[in-house]
Design a protein around this motif. Structure first.
Motif, PDB file in Angstrom:
ATOM      1  N   LYS A   1      -1.590   7.144  -6.333  1.00 15.20           N
ATOM      2  CA  LYS A   1      -2.497   7.944  -7.156  1.00 15.20           C
ATOM      3  C   LYS A   1      -3.716   8.453  -6.392  1.00 15.20           C
ATOM      4  N   SER A   2      -3.913   7.985  -5.173  1.00 14.14           N
ATOM      5  CA  SER A   2      -5.101   8.363  -4.403  1.00 14.14           C
ATOM      6  C   SER A   2      -5.025   9.803  -3.911  1.00 14.14           C
ATOM      7  N   LYS A   3      -6.191  10.409  -3.751  1.00 12.78           N
ATOM      8  CA  LYS A   3      -6.264  11.812  -3.326  1.00 12.78           C
ATOM      9  C   LYS A   3      -7.075  11.999  -2.048  1.00 12.78           C
ATOM     10  N   ARG A   4      -7.981  11.069  -1.769  1.00 18.99           N
ATOM     11  CA  ARG A   4      -8.837  11.181  -0.586  1.00 18.99           C
ATOM     12  C   ARG A   4      -8.892   9.819   0.095  1.00 18.99           C
ATOM     13  N   VAL A   5      -8.021   9.639   1.087  1.00 22.81           N
ATOM     14  CA  VAL A   5      -7.847   8.328   1.710  1.00 22.81           C
ATOM     15  C   VAL A   5      -8.504   8.264   3.094  1.00 22.81           C
ATOM     16  N   LEU A   6      -9.316   7.249   3.280  1.00 24.99           N
ATOM     17  CA  LEU A   6      -9.840   6.938   4.604  1.00 24.99           C
ATOM     18  C   LEU A   6      -8.961   5.843   5.207  1.00 24.99           C
ATOM     19  N   VAL A   7      -8.580   5.998   6.478  1.00 23.19           N
ATOM     20  CA  VAL A   7      -7.785   4.980   7.163  1.00 23.19           C
ATOM     21  C   VAL A   7      -8.531   4.544   8.421  1.00 23.19           C
TER      22      VAL A   7
ATOM     23  N   ALA B   1       5.107   3.455  25.765  1.00 21.89           N
ATOM     24  CA  ALA B   1       4.998   3.022  24.371  1.00 21.89           C
ATOM     25  C   ALA B   1       5.341   4.169  23.427  1.00 21.89           C
ATOM     26  N   ALA B   2       5.567   3.818  22.160  1.00 17.92           N
ATOM     27  CA  ALA B   2       5.948   4.814  21.154  1.00 17.92           C
ATOM     28  C   ALA B   2       5.201   4.543  19.852  1.00 17.92           C
ATOM     29  N   PRO B   3       4.985   5.588  19.044  1.00 19.37           N
ATOM     30  CA  PRO B   3       4.328   5.391  17.745  1.00 19.37           C
ATOM     31  C   PRO B   3       5.127   4.424  16.877  1.00 19.37           C
ATOM     32  N   THR B   4       4.453   3.723  16.018  1.00 23.70           N
ATOM     33  CA  THR B   4       5.060   2.694  15.182  1.00 23.70           C
ATOM     34  C   THR B   4       5.268   3.207  13.753  1.00 23.70           C
ATOM     35  N   PRO B   5       5.990   2.454  12.932  1.00 27.78           N
ATOM     36  CA  PRO B   5       6.123   2.831  11.515  1.00 27.78           C
ATOM     37  C   PRO B   5       4.775   2.972  10.816  1.00 27.78           C
ATOM     38  N   THR B   6       3.786   2.217  11.279  1.00 23.24           N
ATOM     39  CA  THR B   6       2.454   2.333  10.684  1.00 23.24           C
ATOM     40  C   THR B   6       1.842   3.695  10.994  1.00 23.24           C
ATOM     41  N   HIS B   7       2.016   4.167  12.230  1.00 30.14           N
ATOM     42  CA  HIS B   7       1.553   5.506  12.577  1.00 30.14           C
ATOM     43  C   HIS B   7       2.235   6.551  11.685  1.00 30.14           C
ATOM     44  N   ALA B   8       3.542   6.382  11.491  1.00 27.05           N
ATOM     45  CA  ALA B   8       4.312   7.335  10.675  1.00 27.05           C
ATOM     46  C   ALA B   8       3.838   7.323   9.222  1.00 27.05           C
TER      47      ALA B   8
ATOM     48  N   LYS C   1       2.404  10.459   7.008  1.00 26.52           N
ATOM     49  CA  LYS C   1       2.903  10.879   5.695  1.00 26.52           C
ATOM     50  C   LYS C   1       1.754  11.098   4.717  1.00 26.52           C
ATOM     51  N   LEU C   2       0.722  10.273   4.819  1.00 25.07           N
ATOM     52  CA  LEU C   2      -0.454  10.488   3.974  1.00 25.07           C
ATOM     53  C   LEU C   2      -1.052  11.861   4.259  1.00 25.07           C
ATOM     54  N   LYS C   3      -1.080  12.229   5.538  1.00 23.97           N
ATOM     55  CA  LYS C   3      -1.597  13.549   5.922  1.00 23.97           C
ATOM     56  C   LYS C   3      -0.697  14.654   5.362  1.00 23.97           C
ATOM     57  N   GLN C   4       0.607  14.494   5.526  1.00 28.11           N
ATOM     58  CA  GLN C   4       1.550  15.502   5.055  1.00 28.11           C
ATOM     59  C   GLN C   4       1.487  15.682   3.543  1.00 28.11           C
ATOM     60  N   ASN C   5       1.175  14.597   2.845  1.00 30.77           N
ATOM     61  CA  ASN C   5       1.073  14.648   1.383  1.00 30.77           C
ATOM     62  C   ASN C   5      -0.273  15.190   0.904  1.00 30.77           C
ATOM     63  N   GLY C   6      -1.157  15.476   1.851  1.00 25.12           N
ATOM     64  CA  GLY C   6      -2.472  15.988   1.486  1.00 25.12           C
ATOM     65  C   GLY C   6      -3.421  14.915   0.994  1.00 25.12           C
ATOM     66  N   GLN C   7      -3.102  13.639   1.255  1.00 27.87           N
ATOM     67  CA  GLN C   7      -3.939  12.539   0.773  1.00 27.87           C
ATOM     68  C   GLN C   7      -4.950  12.049   1.809  1.00 27.87           C
ATOM     69  N   LEU C   8      -4.680  12.278   3.085  1.00 31.52           N
ATOM     70  CA  LEU C   8      -5.513  11.717   4.154  1.00 31.52           C
ATOM     71  C   LEU C   8      -6.796  12.515   4.326  1.00 31.52           C
ATOM     72  N   LEU C   9      -7.915  11.849   4.084  1.00 30.12           N
ATOM     73  CA  LEU C   9      -9.216  12.460   4.310  1.00 30.12           C
ATOM     74  C   LEU C   9      -9.563  12.396   5.795  1.00 30.12           C
ATOM     75  N   ARG C  10      -9.390  11.213   6.391  1.00 28.73           N
ATOM     76  CA  ARG C  10      -9.656  11.057   7.823  1.00 28.73           C
ATOM     77  C   ARG C  10      -9.082   9.722   8.299  1.00 28.73           C
TER      78      ARG C  10
ATOM     79  N   ASP D   1       1.563  14.351  16.272  1.00 27.73           N
ATOM     80  CA  ASP D   1       0.612  15.340  15.757  1.00 27.73           C
ATOM     81  C   ASP D   1      -0.228  14.791  14.613  1.00 27.73           C
ATOM     82  N   LEU D   2      -0.738  13.577  14.812  1.00 29.76           N
ATOM     83  CA  LEU D   2      -1.602  12.950  13.819  1.00 29.76           C
ATOM     84  C   LEU D   2      -3.033  12.981  14.338  1.00 29.76           C
ATOM     85  N   PRO D   3      -3.897  13.797  13.768  1.00 24.78           N
ATOM     86  CA  PRO D   3      -5.284  13.868  14.241  1.00 24.78           C
ATOM     87  C   PRO D   3      -6.061  12.612  13.871  1.00 24.78           C
ATOM     88  N   VAL D   4      -6.793  12.077  14.832  1.00 23.32           N
ATOM     89  CA  VAL D   4      -7.611  10.890  14.587  1.00 23.32           C
ATOM     90  C   VAL D   4      -8.962  11.055  15.276  1.00 23.32           C
ATOM     91  N   ILE D   5      -9.924  10.284  14.808  1.00 20.52           N
ATOM     92  CA  ILE D   5     -11.218  10.206  15.467  1.00 20.52           C
ATOM     93  C   ILE D   5     -11.187   8.955  16.334  1.00 20.52           C
TER      94      ILE D   5
END
Length: 364
Positions: free
Chosen positions: A27-33, A101-108, A112-121, A135-139
């Motif tokens: 149900k979240s719309k603006r997620v900080l990770v 090394a390779a990205p993990t399921p957690t990275h994926a 998905k949160l980004k692809q769903n439009g839920q990831l704020l940052r 292609d996951l943008p991070v700070i």
């Protein structure tokens, strides 16, 4: 209410809690990770706090130098030439691990949160740059192992294999930009200047982040956007500046009454975080992601859970409004004393619910 979960029991045992947790995310719309080294371990990069193998390798190359793990990430080591060599060797071996090394399921999951439009940052303490390949943008709060920088001038370069081999020998390559400037000065008959050396573009303990002001502005901007969920994963919560931001974000999220804060890590948080996290999941982040995604894939169950969650939140809000109305219309003072807790312990799986007991004191 705070729920503490240790993932090890059968699905039927943890199912109700996981369902509620998945509903919060759905149900979240603006997620900080917020992420730490724990999310990269399964990808082939050891947690620095428990990577004895990597430290042992460095010790074999420099047997006369005694450095603890944290000291290899402390800017104070640049005061000692021998420690500097040890630092470069360690960084070369770390770069070798990162390269394979390779990205993990957690990275994926974050992607998905980004692809769903839920990831704020997404803010990460990691320097492995595994997010780039998906292609996951991070700070990057602690810099990047994909680049090297000069110790004197602002020049930065790609971290090449040639540089890695030099670092492995404990040698710091000279900065090409400083070398060019110095050669030009000599050609003009001017005195020679000091030439900087290259080092991995990471932020160490006891040194300021070169982009600290920009990151601070982004954090302020994110809080103004009123995030409704924060997920903190794979971190031991040791860095003061990050701890401050997490607590600030938590207060902002909880002010909405519907927002939640989730902590996922192999080791539990200290009492300092008792009022910060609504859900504390003890276990591997990849394992947690797998069971959450499986639950979220069940659309019927998720729809029912989200509806139930919204009703529960609405009910709590109505009760709060009722209490406020009663309190404003009388001359009575109501004092709430939150003190008791009830804990049920299962085999390898803990569920802790903090229950508020109310003590009411009436005054004329």
């Amino acid at each position: 209410m705070k729920v503490k979960i240790a993932i090890s029991e059968p699905p039927e045992v943890i199912d109700p809690l996981i369902t509620d947790l998945a509903a919060c995310i759905a149900k979240s719309k603006r997620v900080l990770v917020i992420t730490g080294a724990g999310i990269s371990c399964s990808g082939g990069i050891p947690d620095f706090r428990s990577s004895d193998g990597l430290y042992d390798l460095v010790k074999k190359k420099h047997p006369d130098i005694v450095l603890r793990g944290k000291e290899l990430f402390d800017a104070m080591l640049f005061r000692d030439e021998k420690q500097i060599k040890c630092f470069y060797t360690f960084m070369a071996e770390l770069k070798r691990l990162i390269s394979s090394a390779a990205p993990t399921p957690t990275h994926a999951f974050i992607q998905k949160l980004k692809q769903n439009g839920q990831l704020l940052r997404c803010y990460t303490q990691n320097i492995d740059c595994l997010e780039e390949s998906i292609d996951l943008p991070v700070i990057q709060l602690h810099g990047s192992m994909n680049k090297v920088k000069c110790t004197l001038c602002p020049a930065t370069y790609k971290f090449t294999t040639r540089m890695e081999n030099q670092f492995r020998r404990g040698v710091a390559p000279p900065c090409p930009q400083c070398t060019i400037v110095d050669c030009e000065r000599i050609r003009q008959g001017k005195r020679s200047l000091a030439t900087g050396t290259l080092r991995p573009d990471v932020v160490l303990y006891n040194e300021e982040h070169p982009n600290g002001d920009i990151i601070g502005q982004m954090q302020t901007s994110d809080l103004k956007k009123k995030p409704d969920l924060m997920i903190v994963m794979g971190t031991s919560l040791k860095i003061p500046a990050l701890k401050k931001f997490i607590k600030q974000a938590s207060r902002m999220i909880h002010a909405t009454k519907t927002g939640r804060v989730i902590f996922v890590n192999r080791t539990q948080a200290t009492k300092e975080w008792e009022k910060v996290f609504d859900y504390e999941v003890l276990g591997d982040t990849d394992h947690w992601v797998k069971i959450i995604e499986k639950k979220m894939a069940d659309e019927k169950t998720m729809a029912a859970a989200v509806t139930r969650l919204k009703r529960s939140i609405s009910s709590v809000s109505d009760e709060d409004d009722k209490e406020n109305t009663i309190a404003s219309g009388t001359k009575k003072t109501v004092t709430l004393n939150v003190s008791s807790s009830k804990q049920t312990t299962l085999k390898g799986f803990r569920v802790t619910k903090s229950a508020a007991t109310t003590k009411r004191t009436k005054t004329a």
